[in-house]
Scaffold this active site. Structure first.
Site, PDB file in Angstrom:
ATOM      1  CD  GLU A   1      -1.530  -2.402   1.824  1.00 39.36           C
ATOM      2  OE1 GLU A   1      -2.398  -3.234   2.111  1.00 39.36           O
ATOM      3  OE2 GLU A   1      -0.302  -2.587   2.051  1.00 39.36           O
TER       4      GLU A   1
ATOM      5  CB  CYS B   1      -0.431  -3.675   8.464  1.00 39.52           C
ATOM      6  SG  CYS B   1       0.654  -2.341   7.880  1.00 39.52           S
TER       7      CYS B   1
ATOM      8  CB  CYS C   1      -0.866  -0.020   5.088  1.00 37.66           C
ATOM      9  SG  CYS C   1       0.751  -0.670   4.584  1.00 37.66           S
TER      10      CYS C   1
END
Length: 160
Positions: free
Chosen positions: A59, A87, A90
């Site tokens: 990302e 996550c 990100c």
């Protein structure tokens, strides 16, 4: 919520990138594309282990690519398609980039099942600084605060 056939193609491109990065041994099995007005404007896959950069997630790479191509620091009007639920790092970057939507394939539980478990980070975020596993030391400094004051009064600054 079902997605359109065009959206499915963008998601499949993110999945294809996840496989490319993984089979090329660049990093974990994660890929991402960013779309604006029906066209891909950014792509990325995980490159943590080849770049020795813990922030080189799919990302993040795709956000950097899209921002460079679009000559902007915000992705308003864009959609992010990613092979896995982002996550915490990100997720933060996505919120700073301000896209319209995020469409993902695998869940964070799916990632945890293959040893990409970010739950400990979510848990740490909720803790007070003095309870975290990594020590955080607050060292106030008048010059650092003065810089913030300078920013607050800076003419021509660009808010983001």
């Amino acid at each position: 919520m079902p997605i359109s056939s065009d959206e499915q193609k963008f998601l499949e491109r993110a999945i294809e990138l996840s496989d490319r990065g993984m089979t090329g041994l660049h990093g974990g099995p994660f890929g991402c594309v960013i779309v604006k007005d029906g066209a891909i404007v950014g792509e990325g896959y995980n490159q943590v282990t080849t770049t020795n950069d813990p922030t080189a997630h799919a990302e993040i790479a795709a956000i950097r690519d899209a921002c460079k191509r679009l000559a902007t620091y915000q992705l308003t009007g864009c959609d992010i398609y990613t092979s896995c639920e982002p996550c915490p790092m990100c997720l933060g970057a996505i919120y700073w980039a301000r896209p319209n939507r995020v469409i993902f394939a695998n869940t964070k539980q799916d990632a945890a099942a293959i040893n990409f478990d970010d739950q400990f980070i979510y848990d740490e975020i909720d803790k007070c600084r003095d309870e975290r596993q990594i020590e955080f030391i607050h060292a106030p400094h008048k010059d650092a605060l003065a810089i913030f004051e300078k920013w607050k009064n800076l003419e021509g600054r660009k808010e983001y």
